[in-house]
Design an enzyme around this catalytic site. Structure first.
Site, short mmCIF file in Angstrom:
data_model
loop_
_atom_site.label_atom_id
_atom_site.label_comp_id
_atom_site.label_asym_id
_atom_site.label_seq_id
_atom_site.Cartn_x
_atom_site.Cartn_y
_atom_site.Cartn_z
N HIS A 309 -37.10 24.23 54.75
CA HIS A 309 -38.42 24.20 55.39
C HIS A 309 -38.50 25.26 56.48
O HIS A 309 -39.49 26.00 56.57
CB HIS A 309 -38.67 22.80 55.97
CG HIS A 309 -39.84 22.71 56.87
ND1 HIS A 309 -41.07 22.24 56.46
CD2 HIS A 309 -40.00 23.02 58.19
CE1 HIS A 309 -41.92 22.28 57.47
NE2 HIS A 309 -41.30 22.74 58.53
N GLU A 310 -37.46 25.34 57.32
CA GLU A 310 -37.46 26.33 58.40
C GLU A 310 -37.36 27.75 57.86
O GLU A 310 -37.94 28.68 58.41
CB GLU A 310 -36.31 26.04 59.37
CG GLU A 310 -36.39 24.68 60.05
CD GLU A 310 -37.72 24.43 60.73
OE1 GLU A 310 -38.31 25.39 61.25
OE2 GLU A 310 -38.17 23.27 60.75
N HIS A 313 -40.76 29.00 57.24
CA HIS A 313 -41.41 29.61 58.41
C HIS A 313 -40.91 31.04 58.61
O HIS A 313 -41.69 31.94 58.93
CB HIS A 313 -41.08 28.79 59.68
CG HIS A 313 -41.80 27.48 59.75
ND1 HIS A 313 -43.15 27.37 59.66
CD2 HIS A 313 -41.32 26.21 59.92
CE1 HIS A 313 -43.50 26.09 59.77
NE2 HIS A 313 -42.40 25.38 59.93
N GLU A 389 -47.19 24.18 58.49
CA GLU A 389 -46.11 23.22 58.22
C GLU A 389 -46.14 22.75 56.77
O GLU A 389 -45.09 22.56 56.15
CB GLU A 389 -46.22 22.03 59.18
CG GLU A 389 -45.99 22.37 60.63
CD GLU A 389 -44.60 22.94 60.89
OE1 GLU A 389 -43.67 22.66 60.11
OE2 GLU A 389 -44.45 23.67 61.89
#
Length: 469
Positions: A309-310, A313, A389
């Site tokens: 997930h990070e 980003h 997100e």
């Protein structure tokens, strides 16, 4: 992301409104990981294989069960705690804004801001040196009145086992926040009043142009200089080389390799029980940071999804995109404050003993208007953040697919653990989600993770298409 509150105030002094930083000023009250659900989720006891709650040693972790994690469920005890803890956070969020507004208004109406100005002028006749007296006095006065709210929030965090930071360490962090925040505030305020003196009608535009490179510099140095003042960091490769190998496999799978030296471990367990990870920095300072609590309380595959997930980003450029959104928000904010200040000084300037825009005491009026603009901008800021997100969730699901067995279940179970450990609200009011949630509700994220499967439907994944196994 968690920054010192006053560091954020220094940034907010010029109206920056991109999600990662604008929301950070209230992050002490609303954790970025503490997301929940709009859907009705009745309290249920988790099966015995659910990951235990804070404090569980790494050796006692339980791997994800082979069953199904189709919805966010909590034991009755955790459900009650999650609701109470979250509702207290919502209340304190609005109380903090109200206190800030009232304090600034009283500082103006009672002439305290004017007295601070008079004192600064008595100390020195040099105008630029007066800022070194006036600005710290104004910031400290505001933060002293906000301190009870923060003290109460930390006591709640201790009571609900979200924090393990003792009070001495907490006060030292608060002191460092004050010092760092005041330093950046002084730089921005000196520039602000310099451009006001040179161009009373176009200062909002010139200040915007001057502030952007400074804010870029702050974002760049934050992970290198500021974050280490509050937490300990080390390369993740030092203690978890196998995990870094797995992360490298993820990034190669996505076709966007990230250097090993850009992945860091933060010793969050010295202060917190919460689970988190984040992306920060720009250019040479850009990095992925994983909290050690995340590795302690999740299985390796679940940690890979959180890290994936990070990485989303990182790869999707959300820091840069956020800055661009913030640059536009900053311009709009400064113009609104420009218009509001002329109206406010024309109506109450004499009563508040303000001599004009160049008066140091008018900074209190500037901050008062900024509080109002930022409060009503919160839904927009957080709405943009929720979009980013969700995109990172999609990326995380796609990047672990084919590498992590049963990846959808692993991701859903990671959200279940996140909710249990961080006491995510199982059923937040729709208004609260709209106004201050920087992430989609956790139950929605869990359901999406469990059901996201474009591959079985013959569809192409949205982000991760390259395969270099």
């Amino acid at each position: 992301m968690r920054k010192g509150r006053l560091f954020c105030v220094a940034i907010l002094c010029c109206g920056l409104s991109f999600p990662a930083l604008a929301a950070a000023g209230r992050s002490a009250l609303i954790s970025v990981a503490s997301t929940a659900s709009d859907a009705q989720t009745a309290p249920q006891r988790p099966s015995p294989t659910h990951t235990p709650v804070p404090g569980l040693p790494k050796s006692e972790r339980v791997e994800p069960q082979h069953g199904k994690t189709e919805q966010y469920t909590l034991s009755e005890d955790r459900y009650e705690k999650a609701v109470a803890y979250s509702r207290a956070a919502y209340t304190l969020y609005f109380v903090s804004y109200f206190v800030s507004f009232v304090v600034l208004l009283l500082l103006l109406r009672l002439g305290v801001a004017a007295k601070f100005r008079d004192f600064a002028e008595r100390v020195t006749g040099r105008r630029w040196l007066q800022a070194f007296v006036f600005v710290p006095l104004l910031i400290l006065a505001c933060d002293i009145f906000d301190l009870p709210v923060r003290l109460y929030w930390h006591s709640l965090s201790l009571r609900y086992e979200q924090s393990v930071q003792h009070w001495g360490s907490w006060f030292w962090d608060w002191t460092k926040e004050e010092l760092v925040g005041t330093f950046f505030a002084l730089i921005l305020v000196l520039i602000l009043f310099a451009v006001i003196r040179r161009s009373p009608r176009r200062w909002w535009l010139y200040f915007w142009l001057a502030a952007l490179p400074i804010l870029l510099g702050i974002i760049f140095i934050n992970p290198l200089v500021i974050d280490p003042l509050f937490n300990k960091f080390e390369p993740l490769d030092k203690e978890h080389p196998q995990l870094v190998d797995a992360i490298q496999k993820l990034t190669r799978n996505a076709g966007v390799p990230i250097p090993r030296e850009r992945i860091f471990l933060m010793r969050a367990s010295e202060k917190s029980n919460e689970i988190n990870a984040y992306v920060t920095g720009l250019g040479a300072s850009k990095r992925v940071v994983v909290w050690d609590t995340t590795l302690q309380k999740t299985a390796n595959d679940e940690a890979l999804f959180i890290i994936g997930h990070e990485l989303g980003h990182y790869v999707l450029g959300h820091v840069w995109k956020g800055f661009l959104y913030g640059a536009l928000g900053l311009l709009v904010t400064l113009y609104l404050i420009f218009r509001g200040l002329h109206w406010m000084l024309g109506r109450w300037g004499r009563t508040w003993q303000l001599y004009g825009l160049e008066d140091w005491a008018s900074l209190a009026a500037f901050l008062l208007l900024l509080q109002i603009v930022m409060f009503f901008a919160s839904p927009v800021v957080n709405g943009v953040s929720r979009i980013q997100e969700h995109a990172a969730d999609v990326y995380g699901l796609e990047v672990i697919h084919g590498i992590v067995p049963n990846s959808e279940e692993v991701a859903a179970h990671a959200f279940q653990i996140l909710g249990e450990v961080d006491l995510s609200d199982p059923n937040p009011p729709a208004f609260i989600t709209f106004w201050l949630y920087s992430h989609p509700p956790l139950a929605q994220r869990l359901v999406f993770a469990y059901s996201y499967d474009p591959w079985s439907k013959g569809k192409s994944p949205k982000y991760v298409k390259a395969r270099t196994n």
